[in-house]
Every structure is written in structure tokens, then in C-alpha cells.
Design a protein around this motif. Structure first.
Motif, mmCIF file in Angstrom:
data_model
loop_
_atom_site.group_PDB
_atom_site.id
_atom_site.type_symbol
_atom_site.label_atom_id
_atom_site.label_comp_id
_atom_site.label_asym_id
_atom_site.label_seq_id
_atom_site.Cartn_x
_atom_site.Cartn_y
_atom_site.Cartn_z
ATOM 1 N N LEU A 184 84.785 81.467 24.071
ATOM 2 C CA LEU A 184 84.802 83.357 24.572
ATOM 3 C C LEU A 184 83.056 83.010 24.503
ATOM 4 C CD1 LEU A 184 84.595 86.211 25.014
ATOM 5 C CD2 LEU A 184 85.313 86.321 22.595
ATOM 6 N N GLU A 185 82.275 83.442 25.522
ATOM 7 C CA GLU A 185 80.605 82.986 25.512
ATOM 8 C C GLU A 185 79.687 84.644 25.959
ATOM 9 O OE1 GLU A 185 78.014 79.461 26.043
ATOM 10 O OE2 GLU A 185 79.648 80.012 27.801
ATOM 11 N N PHE A 186 78.762 84.762 24.909
ATOM 12 C CA PHE A 186 78.216 85.726 25.981
ATOM 13 C C PHE A 186 76.903 85.264 26.592
ATOM 14 C CE2 PHE A 186 81.436 88.605 23.889
ATOM 15 C CZ PHE A 186 80.646 90.320 24.182
ATOM 16 N N SER A 187 76.489 85.348 27.418
ATOM 17 C CA SER A 187 74.837 84.750 28.257
ATOM 18 C C SER A 187 73.646 86.060 27.969
ATOM 19 C CB SER A 187 75.454 83.931 28.610
ATOM 20 O OG SER A 187 75.909 82.462 28.470
ATOM 21 N N ASP A 188 72.558 85.827 27.470
ATOM 22 C CA ASP A 188 71.132 86.901 27.441
ATOM 23 C C ASP A 188 72.704 88.277 27.463
ATOM 24 O OD1 ASP A 188 69.757 84.651 27.639
ATOM 25 O OD2 ASP A 188 70.165 84.312 29.001
ATOM 26 N N VAL A 189 73.405 88.576 26.348
ATOM 27 C CA VAL A 189 73.883 90.090 27.232
ATOM 28 C C VAL A 189 73.110 91.067 26.422
ATOM 29 C CG1 VAL A 189 75.562 91.122 26.151
ATOM 30 C CG2 VAL A 189 75.814 88.706 27.385
ATOM 31 N N SER A 190 72.312 91.638 27.273
ATOM 32 C CA SER A 190 72.013 93.102 26.267
ATOM 33 C C SER A 190 72.973 94.892 26.535
ATOM 34 C CB SER A 190 70.528 93.490 26.862
ATOM 35 O OG SER A 190 69.775 92.230 27.091
ATOM 36 N N LYS A 191 72.407 95.574 25.104
ATOM 37 C CA LYS A 191 74.118 96.662 24.968
ATOM 38 C C LYS A 191 73.120 97.729 24.329
ATOM 39 C CE LYS A 191 77.578 99.371 26.359
ATOM 40 N NZ LYS A 191 77.701 99.775 27.590
ATOM 41 N N SER A 192 72.643 99.148 24.811
ATOM 42 C CA SER A 192 72.137 100.452 24.204
ATOM 43 C C SER A 192 72.893 100.975 25.034
ATOM 44 C CB SER A 192 70.768 99.591 24.722
ATOM 45 O OG SER A 192 70.319 99.441 26.194
ATOM 46 N N ILE B 146 72.158 97.753 21.011
ATOM 47 C CA ILE B 146 73.647 96.953 20.175
ATOM 48 C C ILE B 146 73.195 94.929 20.097
ATOM 49 C CG2 ILE B 146 75.860 96.595 20.438
ATOM 50 C CD1 ILE B 146 75.378 99.307 19.328
ATOM 51 N N LEU B 147 72.715 95.066 21.247
ATOM 52 C CA LEU B 147 73.203 93.795 22.056
ATOM 53 C C LEU B 147 71.512 93.283 22.881
ATOM 54 C CD1 LEU B 147 76.071 91.784 22.739
ATOM 55 C CD2 LEU B 147 74.741 91.814 20.291
ATOM 56 N N ASP B 148 70.247 92.894 22.494
ATOM 57 C CA ASP B 148 69.209 92.666 22.957
ATOM 58 C C ASP B 148 69.204 90.911 24.230
ATOM 59 O OD1 ASP B 148 67.157 92.704 24.786
ATOM 60 O OD2 ASP B 148 65.342 93.102 22.504
ATOM 61 N N PRO C 181 78.295 94.919 29.471
ATOM 62 C CA PRO C 181 77.452 94.800 29.376
ATOM 63 C C PRO C 181 76.428 95.552 30.280
ATOM 64 C CG PRO C 181 77.949 92.759 30.216
ATOM 65 C CD PRO C 181 79.447 93.885 30.292
ATOM 66 N N ASP C 182 75.125 95.848 29.312
ATOM 67 C CA ASP C 182 74.297 96.428 30.880
ATOM 68 C C ASP C 182 73.508 95.107 31.454
ATOM 69 O OD1 ASP C 182 74.892 99.181 29.479
ATOM 70 O OD2 ASP C 182 73.163 98.799 28.131
ATOM 71 N N GLU C 183 73.194 93.979 30.673
ATOM 72 C CA GLU C 183 72.576 92.646 31.301
ATOM 73 C C GLU C 183 73.218 91.920 30.866
ATOM 74 O OE1 GLU C 183 68.162 92.379 30.579
ATOM 75 O OE2 GLU C 183 67.979 94.598 32.118
ATOM 76 N N GLY C 184 73.062 90.664 31.278
ATOM 77 C CA GLY C 184 74.065 89.176 31.371
ATOM 78 C C GLY C 184 75.831 89.277 31.586
ATOM 79 N N VAL C 185 75.917 87.777 30.993
ATOM 80 C CA VAL C 185 77.267 87.895 31.877
ATOM 81 C C VAL C 185 78.225 87.101 29.942
ATOM 82 C CG1 VAL C 185 78.812 86.262 32.774
ATOM 83 C CG2 VAL C 185 76.329 87.090 33.016
ATOM 84 N N ILE C 186 78.493 88.042 30.468
ATOM 85 C CA ILE C 186 80.364 86.814 29.247
ATOM 86 C C ILE C 186 81.390 86.575 29.938
ATOM 87 C CG2 ILE C 186 82.393 88.572 27.955
ATOM 88 C CD1 ILE C 186 80.879 90.983 27.596
ATOM 89 N N HIS C 187 81.354 85.538 29.519
ATOM 90 C CA HIS C 187 82.902 84.199 29.742
ATOM 91 C C HIS C 187 83.755 84.325 28.723
ATOM 92 C CE1 HIS C 187 79.544 82.516 32.520
ATOM 93 N NE2 HIS C 187 78.613 82.554 31.885
ATOM 94 N N ARG C 188 84.870 84.440 29.226
ATOM 95 C CA ARG C 188 86.069 84.124 28.915
ATOM 96 C C ARG C 188 87.031 83.330 29.827
ATOM 97 N NH1 ARG C 188 85.676 89.435 30.352
ATOM 98 N NH2 ARG C 188 84.321 90.625 28.683
#
Length: 219
Positions: A2-10, A20-22, A57-64
Motif C-alpha cells: 500500500l503506497e501513498f505518492s505525494d498525497v494531500s488531503k485537507s 491532514i496530509l501535505d 485524496p485531494d492530490e496525489g496517488v494511492i496505490h493498492r
């Protein structure tokens, strides 16, 4: 993995812009259970929901590239108008599993007796938590997600049955737990992280994570 790549969330709380994440990047490897330390109100539930896809996420990619569970205690996949039996069989068909097996498994683990054939909407919070946990255990995953803030149960017999099954599952699975208490993570996790200022700081040991966490919460 499970990978987060440049994920942003607010999100906007009504009074402030809560980050939450920047642009956070991190990876959860199979076989390396992860405990995440974060104070209350910092976005633990949002983070765990993004891991399984409940929130985007608002931005970025989540790989599963593995099977990631819904969070322990999550009831969003059930219909309150239907019984536990009907819900269990419906979820089984969604996951292409044997409905008879999933129904029998949940009925045994829940221990709800005649209430298993009553609408879920009539359940107490504890009964709903028992059914949700049983349903999660009926579906085998590579990564199990546990949110400390989810409903819990005080039923000792249920805790004994479900705990035994979960321990067996975790022998061949990976767990991600989010909590504001380090003691919650000690039994399950062999690596740890701290959620702080929009970043997830990864550590090889819980002791290393605790040092940063204690500094952040006391300063």
C-alpha cells in the motif's frame, strides 16, 4: 503493498483549514505491520479511510496491489433495514464468496442468537460493533485496518472468539493501527510512524516513534 505518492488531503472545519496530509509519501509493506501515532483531532480516521478508498485524496496517488480491509467497526456497507443474515449474504456475494459460509461464520462469531435475524437498525452500538467485526473477519485480507476511534464491544465471550481469530489472521497478514496511545500498538506492530503537520514520519521501531510523538505532544 500500500503506497501513498505525494498525497494531500485537507478540509474546512468551519473555522480553519485543517491539513491532514501535505504531499506525503510512504509505503506499507506486506509482513511489516504499522502503528501510527497521532493526537486526537489530527485526522487519524481520515487517513485510515483513505487507505481503503472510503475517502479520496485531494492530490496525489494511492496505490493498492493487495487486498486492503475496510476499517474495523465500519458499518457503511450494511443496510439497517436488513437483518445481519441478509447483510452477511449480500456482502458475501459482493466478494464472490460462499454466502452460506459467511452467514454461518458471522452467526458464530457474533453470538447474537435470535437478533442475527432482526434488522441491523434495531441493534445497540455494541451489537453493531460485534457484527461489523465478525463481517470483517469473514473476509480475508492482506492488510487489516484498525481505527482506535471505532466502536468497541465489552462482550467478553465475543472478544475472546474474535480476538483468537484475528491473532491467527495476523500471522499471515499485515495490520495498520492508528492510535493516540503507544500501548495500543505494542502487541501488533513491528514498525511505527507519527502523523504530524501533514507528514507521516516513518520509523523502524515503536520506541523511535514514541520519542518524536512525546516531543510533539508535550511541546
Amino acid at each position: 503493498m500500500l503506497e501513498f505518492s505525494d498525497v494531500s488531503k485537507s478540509f474546512w472545519t468551519g473555522k480553519q483549514h485543517k491539513i491532514i496530509l501535505d504531499r506525503a509519501s510512504f509505503r506499507v509493506e506486506l509482513g511489516n505491520s504499522l502503528g501510527i501515532l497521532a493526537p486526537n483531532g489530527t485526522g487519524k480516521t481520515t487517513l485510515i479511510n483513505m487507505m481503503c478508498g472510503l475517502e479520496k485524496p485531494d492530490e496525489g496517488v494511492i496505490h493498492r496491489d493487495c487486498r486492503v480491509s475496510f476499517p474495523l467497526g465500519f458499518m457503511g456497507g450494511t443496510n439497517n433495514k436488513h437483518t445481519a443474515r441478509e447483510n452477511a449474504r449480500y456482502i458475501a456475494r459482493m466478494y464472490q464468496l460462499d454466502p452460506d459460509y459467511v452467514e454461518a461464520f458471522c452467526r458464530y462469531v457474533c453470538g447474537l442468537k435470535e437478533y442475527f435475524d432482526m434488522p441491523v437498525g434495531t441493534y445497540s452500538q455494541g451489537m453493531r460493533a460485534r457484527f461489523s467485526f465478525a463481517l470483517l473477519l469473514a473476509l480475508e485480507y492482506d492488510i487489516y485496518l484498525i481505527d482506535e476511534g471505532m466502536p468497541s464491544t465489552t462482550d467478553k465471550e465475543f472478544n475472546k472468539r474474535a480476538g483468537s481469530i484475528l491473532r491467527d489472521r495476523l500471522k499471515n497478514s499485515t495490520v495498520v493501527i492508528v492510535s493516540h496511545q503507544a500501548s495500543t500498538l505494542e502487541k501488533f506492530c513491528n514498525s511505527a510512524a507519527v502523523l504530524s503537520d501533514g507528514q507521516l514520519h516513518m520509523f523502524d521501531s515503536l520506541q523511535e516513534a514514541k520519542r518524536l510523538y512525546d516531543y510533539e505532544t508535550q511541546s
